[in-house]
Design an enzyme around this catalytic site. Structure first.
Site, mmCIF file in Angstrom:
data_model
loop_
_atom_site.group_PDB
_atom_site.id
_atom_site.type_symbol
_atom_site.label_atom_id
_atom_site.label_comp_id
_atom_site.label_asym_id
_atom_site.label_seq_id
_atom_site.Cartn_x
_atom_site.Cartn_y
_atom_site.Cartn_z
ATOM 1 N N ILE A 116 -3.000 -12.716 -4.363
ATOM 2 C CA ILE A 116 -1.672 -12.103 -4.429
ATOM 3 C C ILE A 116 -1.879 -10.757 -3.734
ATOM 4 O O ILE A 116 -2.500 -9.858 -4.292
ATOM 5 C CB ILE A 116 -1.173 -11.941 -5.876
ATOM 6 N N PRO A 117 -1.400 -10.628 -2.500
ATOM 7 C CA PRO A 117 -1.852 -9.549 -1.605
ATOM 8 C C PRO A 117 -1.270 -8.159 -1.867
ATOM 9 O O PRO A 117 -0.541 -7.599 -1.049
ATOM 10 C CB PRO A 117 -1.456 -10.074 -0.227
ATOM 11 N N CYS A 118 -1.653 -7.585 -2.986
ATOM 12 C CA CYS A 118 -1.195 -6.232 -3.308
ATOM 13 C C CYS A 118 -1.752 -5.200 -2.325
ATOM 14 O O CYS A 118 -1.191 -4.122 -2.168
ATOM 15 C CB CYS A 118 -1.539 -5.879 -4.751
ATOM 16 N N HIS A 119 -2.839 -5.551 -1.632
ATOM 17 C CA HIS A 119 -3.432 -4.634 -0.652
ATOM 18 C C HIS A 119 -2.519 -4.450 0.566
ATOM 19 O O HIS A 119 -2.704 -3.511 1.334
ATOM 20 C CB HIS A 119 -4.806 -5.136 -0.217
ATOM 21 N N ARG A 120 -1.528 -5.311 0.741
ATOM 22 C CA ARG A 120 -0.620 -5.217 1.891
ATOM 23 C C ARG A 120 0.560 -4.278 1.639
ATOM 24 O O ARG A 120 1.457 -4.174 2.463
ATOM 25 C CB ARG A 120 -0.094 -6.606 2.258
#
Length: 185
Positions: free
Chosen positions: A145-149
Protein backbone atom coordinates in the site's frame (compact mmCIF):
# COMPACT_ATOMS: atom_id res chain seq x y z
CA UNK A 1 -7.94 -0.63 -7.47
CA UNK A 2 -4.82 -2.48 -8.51
CA UNK A 3 -6.06 -5.84 -9.91
CA UNK A 4 -3.20 -7.76 -8.32
CA UNK A 5 -3.93 -6.59 -4.79
CA UNK A 6 -7.09 -7.39 -2.88
CA UNK A 7 -7.99 -6.34 0.64
CA UNK A 8 -9.64 -8.91 2.87
CA UNK A 9 -10.94 -7.16 6.01
CA UNK A 10 -9.67 -8.66 9.24
CA UNK A 11 -12.84 -9.12 11.27
CA UNK A 12 -12.91 -8.48 15.02
CA UNK A 13 -13.91 -12.09 15.71
CA UNK A 14 -10.75 -13.29 13.91
CA UNK A 15 -8.39 -11.31 16.15
CA UNK A 16 -8.90 -13.64 19.11
CA UNK A 17 -7.34 -16.70 17.43
CA UNK A 18 -5.06 -14.92 14.98
CA UNK A 19 -1.76 -16.64 14.17
CA UNK A 20 0.77 -14.44 12.39
CA UNK A 21 3.83 -15.86 10.67
CA UNK A 22 6.63 -13.36 10.10
CA UNK A 23 10.17 -13.38 8.84
CA UNK A 24 12.94 -10.88 8.14
CA UNK A 25 14.25 -10.50 4.59
CA UNK A 26 16.92 -8.41 2.89
CA UNK A 27 15.53 -6.13 0.18
CA UNK A 28 16.89 -3.32 -1.96
CA UNK A 29 15.53 -0.98 0.75
CA UNK A 30 17.30 -2.77 3.58
CA UNK A 31 15.95 -5.24 6.10
CA UNK A 32 12.19 -5.85 5.89
CA UNK A 33 9.69 -7.76 7.95
CA UNK A 34 6.86 -9.52 6.16
CA UNK A 35 4.00 -10.99 8.17
CA UNK A 36 0.95 -12.96 7.14
CA UNK A 37 -2.13 -14.71 8.36
CA UNK A 38 -3.58 -17.75 6.62
CA UNK A 39 -5.71 -15.35 4.53
CA UNK A 40 -3.06 -12.89 3.38
CA UNK A 41 -0.30 -10.41 4.12
CA UNK A 42 -0.99 -8.41 7.26
CA UNK A 43 2.20 -6.40 7.76
CA UNK A 44 5.27 -5.14 5.91
CA UNK A 45 7.88 -2.87 7.47
CA UNK A 46 11.45 -1.72 6.92
CA UNK A 47 14.39 -0.76 9.13
CA UNK A 48 15.76 -2.11 12.36
CA UNK A 49 14.79 -5.66 13.34
CA UNK A 50 13.70 -4.87 16.90
CA UNK A 51 11.69 -1.77 15.92
CA UNK A 52 9.88 -3.68 13.16
CA UNK A 53 8.96 -6.55 15.50
CA UNK A 54 7.73 -4.15 18.18
CA UNK A 55 5.59 -2.34 15.61
CA UNK A 56 4.14 -5.61 14.27
CA UNK A 57 3.20 -6.78 17.76
CA UNK A 58 1.72 -3.37 18.59
CA UNK A 59 -0.52 -3.64 15.51
CA UNK A 60 -1.74 -7.11 16.52
CA UNK A 61 -1.51 -7.23 20.34
CA UNK A 62 -3.70 -10.34 20.77
CA UNK A 63 -2.10 -12.46 18.04
CA UNK A 64 0.18 -15.45 18.40
CA UNK A 65 3.45 -14.92 16.51
CA UNK A 66 5.65 -17.47 14.80
CA UNK A 67 8.94 -16.60 13.10
CA UNK A 68 8.58 -18.65 9.94
CA UNK A 69 9.02 -18.16 6.20
CA UNK A 70 5.81 -18.51 4.22
CA UNK A 71 5.19 -18.96 0.50
CA UNK A 72 3.05 -15.79 0.51
CA UNK A 73 6.11 -13.79 1.61
CA UNK A 74 7.77 -14.62 -1.74
CA UNK A 75 5.03 -12.71 -3.55
CA UNK A 76 5.74 -9.62 -1.45
CA UNK A 77 9.47 -9.88 -2.16
CA UNK A 78 8.71 -10.14 -5.90
CA UNK A 79 6.38 -7.15 -5.67
CA UNK A 80 9.07 -5.11 -3.89
CA UNK A 81 11.44 -5.95 -6.79
CA UNK A 82 8.75 -4.58 -9.17
CA UNK A 83 8.27 -8.04 -10.64
CA UNK A 84 4.83 -9.13 -11.85
CA UNK A 85 2.72 -10.82 -9.21
CA UNK A 86 -0.56 -12.44 -10.18
CA UNK A 87 -2.29 -12.13 -6.83
CA UNK A 88 -1.48 -10.49 -3.51
CA UNK A 89 -4.20 -10.68 -0.84
CA UNK A 90 -3.88 -8.31 2.12
CA UNK A 91 -5.56 -9.28 5.39
CA UNK A 92 -5.84 -6.09 7.45
CA UNK A 93 -8.13 -4.25 9.81
CA UNK A 94 -8.92 -0.59 9.80
CA UNK A 95 -11.77 1.85 10.08
CA UNK A 96 -13.90 2.52 7.02
CA UNK A 97 -12.05 5.82 6.63
CA UNK A 98 -8.62 4.16 6.81
CA UNK A 99 -9.68 1.51 4.29
CA UNK A 100 -10.88 4.20 1.88
CA UNK A 101 -7.52 6.00 2.16
CA UNK A 102 -5.54 2.78 1.70
CA UNK A 103 -7.62 1.81 -1.35
CA UNK A 104 -7.00 5.29 -2.81
CA UNK A 105 -3.24 4.79 -2.32
CA UNK A 106 -3.44 1.56 -4.31
CA UNK A 107 -4.64 3.61 -7.30
CA UNK A 108 -1.40 5.63 -7.51
CA UNK A 109 0.66 4.16 -10.36
CA UNK A 110 4.28 3.10 -9.85
CA UNK A 111 6.56 6.07 -10.55
CA UNK A 112 3.88 8.66 -9.78
CA UNK A 113 3.40 10.75 -6.65
CA UNK A 114 0.32 12.22 -5.03
CA UNK A 115 -0.42 14.51 -2.09
CA UNK A 116 -2.38 14.24 1.13
CA UNK A 117 -4.81 16.80 -0.33
CA UNK A 118 -5.34 14.82 -3.55
CA UNK A 119 -6.10 11.68 -1.53
CA UNK A 120 -8.60 13.62 0.61
CA UNK A 121 -10.26 14.82 -2.61
CA UNK A 122 -10.20 11.28 -4.08
CA UNK A 123 -12.14 9.89 -1.12
CA UNK A 124 -14.63 12.79 -1.34
CA UNK A 125 -13.55 14.28 1.96
CA UNK A 126 -11.54 17.37 0.92
CA UNK A 127 -11.30 18.83 4.43
CA UNK A 128 -9.85 15.64 5.93
CA UNK A 129 -6.23 16.25 4.93
CA UNK A 130 -4.87 15.72 8.46
CA UNK A 131 -7.00 12.62 8.96
CA UNK A 132 -5.71 11.29 5.65
CA UNK A 133 -2.18 11.86 6.93
CA UNK A 134 -2.99 9.89 10.08
CA UNK A 135 -4.51 7.02 8.08
CA UNK A 136 -1.45 6.94 5.84
CA UNK A 137 0.77 6.84 8.93
CA UNK A 138 -1.26 3.87 10.24
CA UNK A 139 -0.80 1.85 7.05
CA UNK A 140 0.31 -1.63 8.20
CA UNK A 141 1.59 -2.75 4.80
CA UNK A 142 4.37 -0.44 3.72
CA UNK A 143 5.35 -0.37 0.08
CA UNK A 144 2.51 -2.67 -1.03
CA UNK A 145 0.00 0.00 0.00
CA UNK A 146 2.23 2.77 -1.37
CA UNK A 147 2.23 5.40 1.35
CA UNK A 148 5.76 6.32 0.22
CA UNK A 149 4.21 7.89 -2.92
CA UNK A 150 2.56 10.65 -0.88
CA UNK A 151 4.26 14.02 -0.60
CA UNK A 152 3.18 17.41 0.71
CA UNK A 153 1.41 19.85 -1.61
CA UNK A 154 4.50 22.10 -1.53
CA UNK A 155 6.61 19.26 -2.95
CA UNK A 156 8.25 18.35 0.37
CA UNK A 157 8.58 14.67 1.19
CA UNK A 158 6.50 14.84 4.34
CA UNK A 159 7.08 11.98 6.76
CA UNK A 160 7.53 8.26 6.53
CA UNK A 161 7.22 5.84 9.44
CA UNK A 162 10.32 3.89 8.38
CA UNK A 163 12.44 7.00 7.73
CA UNK A 164 12.89 9.48 4.92
CA UNK A 165 16.01 7.74 3.55
CA UNK A 166 13.95 4.63 2.77
CA UNK A 167 11.13 6.75 1.30
CA UNK A 168 13.60 8.56 -0.98
CA UNK A 169 15.08 5.24 -2.15
CA UNK A 170 11.62 3.84 -2.92
CA UNK A 171 10.63 6.91 -4.91
CA UNK A 172 13.95 6.93 -6.79
CA UNK A 173 13.72 3.27 -7.74
CA UNK A 174 10.12 3.64 -8.89
CA UNK A 175 10.69 6.82 -10.91
CA UNK A 176 14.21 6.19 -12.25
CA UNK A 177 14.59 2.41 -11.98
CA UNK A 178 17.50 2.89 -9.58
CA UNK A 179 18.65 4.87 -6.56
CA UNK A 180 19.93 8.25 -7.75
CA UNK A 181 23.43 9.42 -6.82
CA UNK A 182 21.90 12.21 -4.69
CA UNK A 183 20.00 9.68 -2.58
CA UNK A 184 23.14 7.58 -2.05
CA UNK A 185 24.93 10.54 -0.41
Amino acid sequence: MNNTISIIPLEKKEVKNLVINYFFYETQYGLAIIASTQKGICYVGFGEKEAMLISLKKNYPKAEFQEQKMDSHKFVLSFIKNEKVSKLPLHISGTDFQMSVWKALLEIPIGKLSTYKKIADTINNPKAVRAVGSAIGDNPISYIIPCHRIIRSDGGLGGYFWGLDIKKKMIDVETHGRVSSETKK
